[in-house]
Motif scaffolding. Structure first.
Motif, mmCIF file in Angstrom:
data_model
loop_
_atom_site.group_PDB
_atom_site.id
_atom_site.type_symbol
_atom_site.label_atom_id
_atom_site.label_comp_id
_atom_site.label_asym_id
_atom_site.label_seq_id
_atom_site.Cartn_x
_atom_site.Cartn_y
_atom_site.Cartn_z
ATOM 1 N N ALA A 115 -50.691 14.882 9.396
ATOM 2 C CA ALA A 115 -51.225 13.499 8.986
ATOM 3 C C ALA A 115 -50.230 12.649 8.868
ATOM 4 O O ALA A 115 -50.373 11.206 9.104
ATOM 5 N N SER A 116 -49.204 12.691 8.065
ATOM 6 C CA SER A 116 -48.210 11.825 7.779
ATOM 7 C C SER A 116 -47.316 11.595 9.001
ATOM 8 O O SER A 116 -46.897 10.341 9.145
ATOM 9 N N SER A 133 -55.920 10.718 9.902
ATOM 10 C CA SER A 133 -56.473 10.979 8.811
ATOM 11 C C SER A 133 -56.593 12.564 8.587
ATOM 12 O O SER A 133 -56.862 13.264 9.563
ATOM 13 N N PRO A 134 -56.519 12.977 7.344
ATOM 14 C CA PRO A 134 -56.699 14.392 7.257
ATOM 15 C C PRO A 134 -58.036 14.964 7.787
ATOM 16 O O PRO A 134 -58.165 16.262 7.956
ATOM 17 N N VAL A 193 -51.884 20.315 7.316
ATOM 18 C CA VAL A 193 -52.473 19.242 7.867
ATOM 19 C C VAL A 193 -51.791 18.005 7.140
ATOM 20 O O VAL A 193 -51.690 16.798 8.020
ATOM 21 N N ALA A 194 -51.421 18.043 5.983
ATOM 22 C CA ALA A 194 -50.853 17.133 5.402
ATOM 23 C C ALA A 194 -49.589 16.429 6.117
ATOM 24 O O ALA A 194 -49.227 15.243 6.019
ATOM 25 N N LEU A 238 -58.080 15.642 11.017
ATOM 26 C CA LEU A 238 -57.539 16.824 11.523
ATOM 27 C C LEU A 238 -58.086 18.112 11.073
ATOM 28 O O LEU A 238 -58.091 19.034 11.806
ATOM 29 N N PHE A 239 -58.899 18.307 9.942
ATOM 30 C CA PHE A 239 -59.397 19.421 9.535
ATOM 31 C C PHE A 239 -60.803 19.803 10.493
ATOM 32 O O PHE A 239 -61.191 20.702 10.926
#
Length: 113
Positions: free
Chosen positions: A37-38, A43-44, A33-34, A47-48
């Motif tokens: 996101a980057s 935003s994480p 996820v990180a 995404l979650f």
């Protein structure tokens, strides 16, 4: 540092379904996820949520599938539109009920010429 205005409203960003579908596929495939996101700037937390919904849609987790929630959202929107239309109709009926029909001046409705 910028102070937030109490009158300011933050609206969540909307993403096309194709983007969401592609990213959800990557998340289910095991991408972090990180990292996503980057790369995307999404935003994480978003995404979650997408990952959780993708797992529900795949039948891996319990919950309401996207198809059903989309249908429910559509139904709620239609209900709201119909309720607004009904309220307008009731207001119009009340307005016409309050008005009385007056015969033309100099003539009564019961007399025929």
């Amino acid at each position: 540092m910028r102070q937030s205005d109490p009158q300011e409203v933050t609206v969540p960003k909307s993403y096309p379904h194709s983007v969401r579908r592609q990213i959800s596929h990557c998340l289910r495939a095991g991408d972090a996820v990180a990292d996503i996101a980057s790369e995307t700037g999404i935003s994480p937390a978003t995404l979650f949520r997408w990952k959780d919904q993708a797992l529900i849609d795949a039948g891996v987790r319990g919950g309401v599938p996207s198809v059903e929630s989309d249908e429910l959202a559509s139904a709620r929107s239609r209900i709201a539109a119909l309720e607004a239309e009904l309220a307008l109709t009731r207001d119009a009926c009340a307005l016409f009920d309050e008005q009385s029909v007056m015969p033309p001046k100099g003539r009564s409705r019961s007399s025929k010429d």
